[in-house]
Write an enzyme that holds these catalytic residues in place. Structure first.
Site, PDB file in Angstrom:
ATOM      1  N   ASP A   1       0.531   5.934  -1.368  1.00  0.00           N
ATOM      2  CA  ASP A   1       1.987   6.699  -1.244  1.00  0.00           C
ATOM      3  C   ASP A   1       2.058   7.910  -2.038  1.00  0.00           C
ATOM      4  O   ASP A   1       1.375   8.279  -3.160  1.00  0.00           O
ATOM      5  CB  ASP A   1       2.857   5.699  -1.793  1.00  0.00           C
ATOM      6  CG  ASP A   1       3.156   4.524  -0.608  1.00  0.00           C
ATOM      7  OD1 ASP A   1       3.694   5.164   0.275  1.00  0.00           O
ATOM      8  OD2 ASP A   1       3.025   3.598  -1.109  1.00  0.00           O
TER       9      ASP A   1
ATOM     10  N   GLU B   1      11.062  -1.718   7.886  1.00  0.00           N
ATOM     11  CA  GLU B   1       9.865  -2.019   6.852  1.00  0.00           C
ATOM     12  C   GLU B   1      10.362  -2.184   5.440  1.00  0.00           C
ATOM     13  O   GLU B   1      10.787  -1.208   5.011  1.00  0.00           O
ATOM     14  CB  GLU B   1       8.934  -0.784   7.265  1.00  0.00           C
ATOM     15  CG  GLU B   1       8.332  -0.901   8.504  1.00  0.00           C
ATOM     16  CD  GLU B   1       7.286   0.418   8.597  1.00  0.00           C
ATOM     17  OE1 GLU B   1       7.009   1.068   7.706  1.00  0.00           O
ATOM     18  OE2 GLU B   1       7.304   0.900   9.783  1.00  0.00           O
TER      19      GLU B   1
END
Lengths: 259, 393
Positions: A57, A46
């Site tokens: 995040d 990824e």
């Protein structure tokens, strides 16, 4: 056939997917990181598109994104770096990021570019299911791309069925309600959630992500899914290693090499 | 009702709920229940009671005689600065804390810039005995020390945010992350008409008491409930949404929003999103944003911490696009002159944010018989240090 589907057809267990932020630690590390990850046995990669406001995040990926942007990374440059990637790399590649940079690039142009380069899918956490279905899916289908959707311990059974129906590559199982790298141990995660999903007999394979950081957490996740995804722990590893090649080799070996 | 949100959470092309799956269950619960809860008799009576006895509503509509004379027109000030905690922010936090109670939430989180929304949130948490965590950019923490101390005295935990530019946008990111990590027991009280549906609509409804009162007060004082125009400052846009709300369908009423031009809309140091921005997705809504060509959000600047935000509520993006409201921008310099003018003409020291609306009076043509209503959204108490430094008293 899309490389993601091919992967899950040939390998059913212990699939290791690794996330890194493009442009980190250095602007031009992208291709080398991908090549080294493949060489050391990673099954799927990824590639993170850095964004200024990564709300899903935790601190590690926030910081790597900030550095990558300071280094000058952007989507145009990333595509430029990746233009010959299929001459040297065979494993599936996924772009992961937030919707706004993709939206500014133009979704039709973005999907075409992905197909041209040999990108197999995307993970865009803030592109919700209904928006994807009504405005984006046609471009994905036309370019043989998969958009990987997330489920969490709070996702209802009906919605999981709906996500399974529309998904093509795999389902990204968020291990617990958290941002990335939140540091809760995967052993402590809802066992019943993993078992519940396992018993649903979904048509798509599943990878578990968030909170997977080492051999133990990877191994545990693999008991309940086809494999797992490591992000923040890898970003930390490459940021602290002086030699990229060795750093990647050691990191991946520690996860997958038999004792 | 052509300016109301549609069933998918959009105002025209703007809005929606661009949330990661981790927030889906919470947003879905809010979306499915907010109208039923805030429409219930029990909620309405509790909300109205608190607005009256605790916030001090209705806030006065004051005819500003000397200011009117100065501009050669009729100017009315809607005195939101006289609310408890000194701004319109409390209208929304009262509504949301009652909603959070009905949803059975035990823990409240909020973002704040200048600290006005943080104080308003800490206040209602003290009132209801709920745990309160306020995220605030580290730069704002040092710029707005008195409000930080107020929040702490009210029992809130203030968490300084060190990412990005350390201001409101970064505080909002961190509050969203907190909610993702605490999906069961926590309610996020967003302070403006921004964020995913249903927040823009919900916050606008809680603030709409401003224009509801304006109508009845105007009828009493001028004989007509409709003014010529309504002016309000716009950062995220909650006070403007409240001031415009009940006039949206009265198309003869001119609506004017005033953004922060900072050092000028042609400089890098501005927060005038509608002038310099373009459509995109931030904080889970599609709206107008300040961003570069790669879709990275750029850092806004304004002397007023409350308008220092790179986005704008989707309702305002829509009102701008359709032309229903007109949006102007006032520079720091113009705003400070307006602060002094109001202070010395009327004996009212306005907040920096609210003074943006006042500054627009120099930018529009007004006739002697026009009825101009300015939403004076907050008091200047919090800005005294800036004023004293600038004016040299």
């Amino acid at each position: 056939m899309n490389r993601i589907n091919k992967l899950f057809e040939t390998k059913k267990q212990n699939i290791l997917s690794v996330y890194f932020t493009a442009g980190f630690p250095n602007l031009n590390d992208t291709v080398e990181i991908i090549q080294e990850l493949e060489k050391n046995g990673v099954d799927l990669i990824e590639i993170g598109i850095p964004f200024s406001d990564p709300t899903a995040d935790g601190p590690t990926i926030q910081k790597s994104s900030e550095t990558a942007l300071k280094n000058g990374m952007n989507l145009n440059l990333l595509f430029e770096q990746l233009k010959d990637i299929r001459k040297s790399v065979n494993i599936p590649l996924i772009l992961m990021g937030y919707i706004n940079p993709v939206y500014q690039y133009g979704i039709d142009r973005f999907c075409e570019k992905c197909a041209e380069i040999g990108i197999d899918g995307t993970i865009l956490p803030d592109l919700p299911l209904d928006e994807f279905e009504s405005h984006y899916k046609a471009f994905y289908d036309k370019n043989n791309l998969h958009n990987i959707l997330l489920i969490t311990p709070q996702t209802s059974e009906a919605r999981i069925r709906q996500i399974d129906e529309i998904s093509g590559g795999f389902i990204y199982m968020v291990s617990s309600a958290s941002t990335t790298g939140a540091g809760k141990k995967v052993e402590d995660f809802h066992q019943d959630y993993f078992e519940r999903i396992q018993n649903m007999q979904l048509k798509n394979p599943r990878l578990i992500g968030f909170g997977i950081s080492d051999r133990a957490t990877f191994g545990n996740a693999c008991k309940y899914a086809n494999g797992a995804i490591i992000g923040s722990a890898f970003v930390n590893a490459v940021s602290s290693s002086t030699d990229l090649k060795t750093g990647i080799k050691v990191f991946v070996e520690n996860i997958i090499q038999p004792d | 009702m052509k300016y109301q949100v549609d069933e998918k959470g959009y105002y025209g092309e703007f809005g929606g709920a661009w949330i990661p799956e981790m927030m889906y269950t919470n947003i879905e619960e809010l979306k499915n229940r907010y109208l039923e809860i805030i429409g219930s008799e029990e909620f309405k009576s509790e909300f109205d009671q608190l607005l009256k006895d605790y916030v001090g509503r209705p806030s006065p509509l004051y005819f500003a005689g000397r200011l009117s004379e100065h501009y050669g027109t009729k100017i009315y000030l809607k005195r939101e600065d006289l609310n408890h905690t000194g701004s319109h922010k409390l209208n929304n936090t009262i509504g949301q804390i009652l909603l959070a109670e009905k949803l059975g939430k035990k823990r409240i989180i909020a973002e704040t810039g200048a600290g006005q929304h943080g104080v308003a949130t800490a206040t209602v948490c003290a009132l209801k005995g709920l745990q309160c965590v306020v995220y605030m950019g580290a730069l704002d923490v040092s710029r707005q020390a008195p409000n930080v101390k107020k929040m702490k005295m009210l029992g809130a935990e203030v968490v300084p945010v060190h990412s990005g530019n350390k201001t409101l946008k970064d505080a909002t990111n961190e509050a969203m992350r907190d909610w993702i990590n605490n999906p069961e027991d926590t309610h996020y009280i967003i302070g403006s008409v921004v964020g995913p549906h249903p927040y823009p609509d919900m916050v606008a409804r809680f603030q709409s008491v401003i224009s509801k009162e304006m109508k009845s007060q105007l009828l009493e004082q001028t004989g007509s409930e409709l003014p010529t125009r309504v002016l309000a400052c716009v950062g995220g846009g909650s006070n403007a949404a409240g001031a415009f709300y009940h006039f949206l369908d009265d198309e003869q009423v001119e609506l004017i929003g005033v953004e922060a031009a900072g050092k000028g809309v042609d400089t890098e140091e501005t927060a005038a999103t509608l002038t310099v921005g373009s459509p995109g997705v931030l904080h889970a809504a599609k709206t107008m944003l300040m961003q570069n060509a790669d879709g990275q959000i750029t850092e806004p600047y304004s002397i007023s911490a409350g308008l220092d935000y790179p986005g704008i509520g989707p309702l305002h993006a829509h009102l701008h696009k359709t032309g229903r409201a007109k949006f102007l921008a006032a520079t720091d310099e113009e705003v400070l002159q307006s602060v002094l003018l109001l202070t010395q003409k009327e004996g009212i020291i306005p907040a920096l944010e609210s003074a943006h609306a006042l500054a627009a009076l120099d930018k529009i043509k007004m006739k002697p018989d026009d009825v101009n209503v300015i939403n004076l959204s907050g008091s200047g108490n919090k800005d005294m240090e800036t004023y004293l430094n600038y004016f040299g008293y």
